[in-house]
Motif scaffolding. Structure first.
Motif, PDB file in Angstrom:
ATOM      1  N   SER A  75      16.882  -2.683  -4.274  1.00 46.84           N
ATOM      2  CA  SER A  75      16.555  -2.602  -2.866  1.00 46.84           C
ATOM      3  C   SER A  75      16.462  -1.144  -2.451  1.00 46.84           C
ATOM      4  N   LEU A  76      15.696  -0.922  -1.424  1.00 45.70           N
ATOM      5  CA  LEU A  76      15.521   0.402  -0.843  1.00 45.70           C
ATOM      6  C   LEU A  76      14.836   0.233   0.495  1.00 45.70           C
ATOM      7  N   ASN A  77      14.516   1.379   1.099  1.00 45.54           N
ATOM      8  CA  ASN A  77      13.556   1.416   2.184  1.00 45.54           C
ATOM      9  C   ASN A  77      13.974   0.659   3.442  1.00 45.54           C
ATOM     10  N   SER A  78      13.251   0.885   4.450  1.00 44.47           N
ATOM     11  CA  SER A  78      13.491   0.218   5.719  1.00 44.47           C
ATOM     12  C   SER A  78      12.304  -0.645   6.079  1.00 44.47           C
ATOM     13  N   SER A  79      12.502  -1.576   6.992  1.00 45.95           N
ATOM     14  CA  SER A  79      11.372  -2.383   7.438  1.00 45.95           C
ATOM     15  C   SER A  79      10.473  -1.523   8.297  1.00 45.95           C
ATOM     16  N   MET A  80       9.161  -1.786   8.184  1.00 46.30           N
ATOM     17  CA  MET A  80       8.207  -0.980   8.920  1.00 46.30           C
ATOM     18  C   MET A  80       7.318  -1.891   9.749  1.00 46.30           C
ATOM     19  N   SER A  81       6.787  -1.351  10.811  1.00 45.79           N
ATOM     20  CA  SER A  81       6.018  -2.169  11.742  1.00 45.79           C
ATOM     21  C   SER A  81       4.631  -2.463  11.206  1.00 45.79           C
ATOM     22  N   PRO A  82       4.099  -3.660  11.522  1.00 45.45           N
ATOM     23  CA  PRO A  82       2.746  -3.977  11.114  1.00 45.45           C
ATOM     24  C   PRO A  82       1.752  -3.094  11.845  1.00 45.45           C
ATOM     25  N   GLY A  83       0.557  -2.981  11.284  1.00 50.09           N
ATOM     26  CA  GLY A  83      -0.425  -2.110  11.902  1.00 50.09           C
ATOM     27  C   GLY A  83      -1.781  -2.766  12.003  1.00 50.09           C
ATOM     28  N   THR A  84      -2.795  -1.957  12.128  1.00 46.72           N
ATOM     29  CA  THR A  84      -4.168  -2.426  12.229  1.00 46.72           C
ATOM     30  C   THR A  84      -5.000  -1.749  11.153  1.00 46.72           C
ATOM     31  N   ALA A  85      -6.235  -2.225  10.998  1.00 48.40           N
ATOM     32  CA  ALA A  85      -7.135  -1.626  10.016  1.00 48.40           C
ATOM     33  C   ALA A  85      -7.219  -0.122  10.235  1.00 48.40           C
ATOM     34  N   GLY A  86      -7.101   0.631   9.182  1.00 55.32           N
ATOM     35  CA  GLY A  86      -7.138   2.080   9.276  1.00 55.32           C
ATOM     36  C   GLY A  86      -5.770   2.707   9.144  1.00 55.32           C
ATOM     37  N   GLU A  87      -4.704   1.975   9.475  1.00 57.35           N
ATOM     38  CA  GLU A  87      -3.351   2.493   9.301  1.00 57.35           C
ATOM     39  C   GLU A  87      -2.913   2.342   7.851  1.00 57.35           C
ATOM     40  N   THR A  88      -2.089   3.269   7.393  1.00 54.57           N
ATOM     41  CA  THR A  88      -1.640   3.230   5.998  1.00 54.57           C
ATOM     42  C   THR A  88      -0.128   3.293   5.885  1.00 54.57           C
ATOM     43  N   ILE A  89       0.591   3.037   6.962  1.00 57.83           N
ATOM     44  CA  ILE A  89       2.055   3.057   6.933  1.00 57.83           C
ATOM     45  C   ILE A  89       2.540   1.918   6.036  1.00 57.83           C
ATOM     46  N   PRO A  90       3.426   2.197   5.068  1.00 53.78           N
ATOM     47  CA  PRO A  90       3.946   1.119   4.224  1.00 53.78           C
ATOM     48  C   PRO A  90       4.554   0.004   5.070  1.00 53.78           C
ATOM     49  N   PHE A 148      -4.617  -9.315   0.033  1.00 52.74           N
ATOM     50  CA  PHE A 148      -4.992  -8.312  -0.957  1.00 52.74           C
ATOM     51  C   PHE A 148      -3.933  -7.212  -1.008  1.00 52.74           C
ATOM     52  N   ILE A 149      -3.451  -6.917  -2.232  1.00 47.75           N
ATOM     53  CA  ILE A 149      -2.404  -5.907  -2.436  1.00 47.75           C
ATOM     54  C   ILE A 149      -2.929  -4.829  -3.374  1.00 47.75           C
ATOM     55  N   HIS A 150      -2.791  -3.570  -2.968  1.00 54.04           N
ATOM     56  CA  HIS A 150      -3.308  -2.440  -3.748  1.00 54.04           C
ATOM     57  C   HIS A 150      -2.316  -1.982  -4.816  1.00 54.04           C
ATOM     58  N   GLY A 151      -2.721  -1.013  -5.626  1.00 57.23           N
ATOM     59  CA  GLY A 151      -1.894  -0.482  -6.705  1.00 57.23           C
ATOM     60  C   GLY A 151      -1.339   0.903  -6.395  1.00 57.23           C
ATOM     61  N   ILE A 152      -1.014   1.661  -7.446  1.00 58.37           N
ATOM     62  CA  ILE A 152      -0.378   2.969  -7.276  1.00 58.37           C
ATOM     63  C   ILE A 152      -1.371   3.998  -6.737  1.00 58.37           C
ATOM     64  N   ASN A 153      -0.815   4.936  -5.967  1.00 55.67           N
ATOM     65  CA  ASN A 153      -1.563   6.064  -5.419  1.00 55.67           C
ATOM     66  C   ASN A 153      -2.785   5.649  -4.607  1.00 55.67           C
ATOM     67  N   THR A 154      -2.729   4.458  -4.007  1.00 58.29           N
ATOM     68  CA  THR A 154      -3.813   4.003  -3.146  1.00 58.29           C
ATOM     69  C   THR A 154      -3.220   3.333  -1.914  1.00 58.29           C
ATOM     70  N   THR A 155      -4.091   2.874  -1.029  1.00 60.44           N
ATOM     71  CA  THR A 155      -3.680   2.129   0.156  1.00 60.44           C
ATOM     72  C   THR A 155      -4.592   0.906   0.273  1.00 60.44           C
ATOM     73  N   SER A 156      -4.471   0.194   1.358  1.00 61.21           N
ATOM     74  CA  SER A 156      -5.321  -0.974   1.566  1.00 61.21           C
ATOM     75  C   SER A 156      -6.795  -0.600   1.666  1.00 61.21           C
ATOM     76  N   ALA A 157      -7.083   0.679   1.886  1.00 57.72           N
ATOM     77  CA  ALA A 157      -8.475   1.133   1.958  1.00 57.72           C
ATOM     78  C   ALA A 157      -9.200   0.939   0.636  1.00 57.72           C
ATOM     79  N   THR A 158      -8.453   0.748  -0.451  1.00 61.97           N
ATOM     80  CA  THR A 158      -9.087   0.581  -1.757  1.00 61.97           C
ATOM     81  C   THR A 158     -10.014  -0.625  -1.796  1.00 61.97           C
ATOM     82  N   TRP A 159      -9.790  -1.581  -0.881  1.00 60.77           N
ATOM     83  CA  TRP A 159     -10.624  -2.785  -0.841  1.00 60.77           C
ATOM     84  C   TRP A 159     -11.869  -2.595   0.013  1.00 60.77           C
ATOM     85  N   ASN A 160     -12.059  -1.386   0.549  1.00 65.54           N
ATOM     86  CA  ASN A 160     -13.178  -1.178   1.470  1.00 65.54           C
ATOM     87  C   ASN A 160     -13.868   0.167   1.263  1.00 65.54           C
ATOM     88  N   VAL A 161     -13.677   0.784   0.075  1.00 64.83           N
ATOM     89  CA  VAL A 161     -14.310   2.068  -0.210  1.00 64.83           C
ATOM     90  C   VAL A 161     -15.037   1.990  -1.548  1.00 64.83           C
TER      91      VAL A 161
END
Length: 479
Positions: free
Chosen positions: A4-19, A40-53
């Motif tokens: 375990s690690l990390n904290s919960s983070m708020s959901p966002g909208t298209a264009g945001e890359t906050i974990p 859709f879940i991305h891999g290392i050193n990328t964000t959700s933008a990987t599905w749209n670039v």
């Protein structure tokens, strides 16, 4: 291992890359009857933008065919324990939003993050199926290279030694697989896997990775076909995809579509031909360091080497490179390309291929007025190919192994460098015996073995072998 690690983070909208941020795709005009939403879940050193670039039309393809979608941002540099915990929280949120289980489509390490969420954080109740696209379920030898002795300088410059890459070392994943697979229960969601065998042509961002991984079997330039498989998963297809193209809509969605309905449609017969499994007689030599002005690395080519690839990895585009063969000929037509493997972000590969290389001493020279760190990869096709078991257990000259005798080696010297994580301890060893590995302590051991010897023809040769081993809290060795 962390759980375990990390904290919960708020959901966002298209264009945001906050974990932790996620957003739904555009709603289709008519939802496909009996279909599940696709996450859709991305891999290392990328964000959700990987599905749209880079020409990826998977979002629009899914919408046009009547499928609801969602895209999530996890950390591109965190390990599966951090991302798995965060993803588990968000899977519940996403499932409630759609009022239905989701089908996960995960690229690369995203598949491991998904399995961690399901197995260790009870998130399988929100997931109908998991589809993994070139996920390194058994790790990647490129991750081993990143944490090896010779990659120290370039890895520090590039900042490539993230927790994500660390967790994908093959020894680490061996321990992860044992622990995780033992916890897989009949009620867990079904897994479907895809693997790739393409890595582009000379000058592409995955070409060098494909060359490097050849000795471990076919790959997509970052992950081998073998690593993309799960023993309890159904392999849907092994295609001529690279690690980049396997996630493109026009390439992969026709197969994904069969897996996102209430009942799985008939799948194509997965390619499992003998040629797919074959490992090639390829071996490597690594060197590395940092310099200002001129750096020269010398190495030897012995009889039987059919092709030589010299790959100088740096973060600089300002240097000049010259490779000089034993006859004094200078080779300067290096091809420069970026890195899309995910393991050396922002690296530049300066590569040259020499067919039928001359025997003897070669010199690789780099010139740069600025400070440059580098990793030199020399890839030999053919020639000396020593077995790992013989290197670890006995001196080659004393072995009666048929495999060793076939190499035609007269003598060989070993220099063994062991880096222990998390302590950071680095030691030089006179020899390495598998039975005593537990004595080096709990954690990950990245082992670099530099070899130099003489063939029966009296020719010098050099090679490097890298492997990783995990020793668990009970002293059990996973390699």
């Amino acid at each position: 291992m962390k759980e375990s690690l990390n904290s919960s983070m708020s959901p966002g909208t298209a264009g945001e890359t906050i974990p932790g941020s996620w957003y739904p795709g555009e709603e289709p005009d008519d939802i496909k009857p009996g279909s599940y939403p696709i996450l859709f879940i991305h891999g290392i050193n990328t964000t959700s933008a990987t599905w749209n670039v880079d020409g990826n039309d998977i979002r629009e393809t899914a919408r046009a065919k009547g499928y609801r979608t969602a895209f999530i941002n996890l950390s591109g540099t965190a390990d599966m324990w951090s991302n798995g915990l965060l993803l588990a929280e968000k899977l519940k949120e996403i499932s409630v939003s759609f009022q239905r289980e989701v089908v996960i489509v995960a690229h690369s390490k995203g598949g491991i993050d998904a399995q961690t969420a399901m197995v260790y954080h009870d998130a399988s109740q929100f997931v109908k199926r998991v589809i993994t696209l070139s996920t390194p379920h058994h790790g990647s030898q490129l991750a081993d290279l990143t944490f090896s002795k010779w990659a120290d300088w370039i890895a520090d410059t590039l900042g490539s030694r993230s927790e994500a890459v660390f967790s994908l070392q093959t020894g680490y994943m061996k321990a992860y697989r044992k622990r995780t697979d033992e916890n897989m229960e009949p009620g867990h969601s079904s897994f479907y896997t895809f693997g790739g065998t393409g890595w582009g042509s000379m000058g592409s961002e995955l070409f060098w990775g494909g060359l490097y991984l050849r000795r471990f079997g076919p790959s997509d330039g970052a992950v081998t076909v073998k690593s993309s498989r799960l023993p309890y998963g159904e392999e849907v297809m092994v295609g001529d995809w690279t690690h980049k193209t396997i996630k493109l809509g026009d390439e992969i969605f026709p197969y994904i579509e069969k897996l996102v309905l209430e009942e799985v449609e008939e799948l194509p017969v997965a390619i499992a031909a003998e040629s797919i499994e074959k490992e090639l007689p390829v071996s490597v030599l690594h060197k590395g360091g940092v310099y200002t002005g001129v750096a020269a690395e010398r190495f030897y080519v012995e009889e039987g080497v059919e092709e030589l690839t010299v790959d100088w990895v740096s973060s600089s585009s300002d240097a000049s490179y010259v490779l000089t063969d034993p006859d004094g000929r200078r080779h300067v037509r290096f091809v420069t390309a970026g890195d899309e493997t995910g393991f050396f972000p922002n690296a530049l590969h300066h590569s040259i291929i020499i067919p039928s290389p001359a025997k003897g001493r070669w010199v690789m020279e780099a010139r740069n007025d600025s400070r440059e760190s580098y990793l030199l990869n020399v890839i030999f096709s053919g020639g000396v190919n020593v077995g790992m078991d013989e290197i670890i257990s006995v001196k080659v000259a004393e072995s009666d192994s048929k495999e060793v005798k076939m190499t035609g080696i007269v003598d060989i010297d070993k220099q063994i460098h062991l880096s222990h994580f998390p302590s950071g301890k680095k030691v030089q060893l006179a020899d390495l015996n598998p039975e005593t590995l537990a004595g080096y302590g709990e954690g990950i051991h990245n082992i670099t073995i530099d070899l130099e010897g003489t063939t029966a023809q009296g020719e010098r040769f050099q090679r490097t072998v890298i492997r990783t081993v995990t020793v668990d809290e009970h002293g059990n060795v996973h390699e």
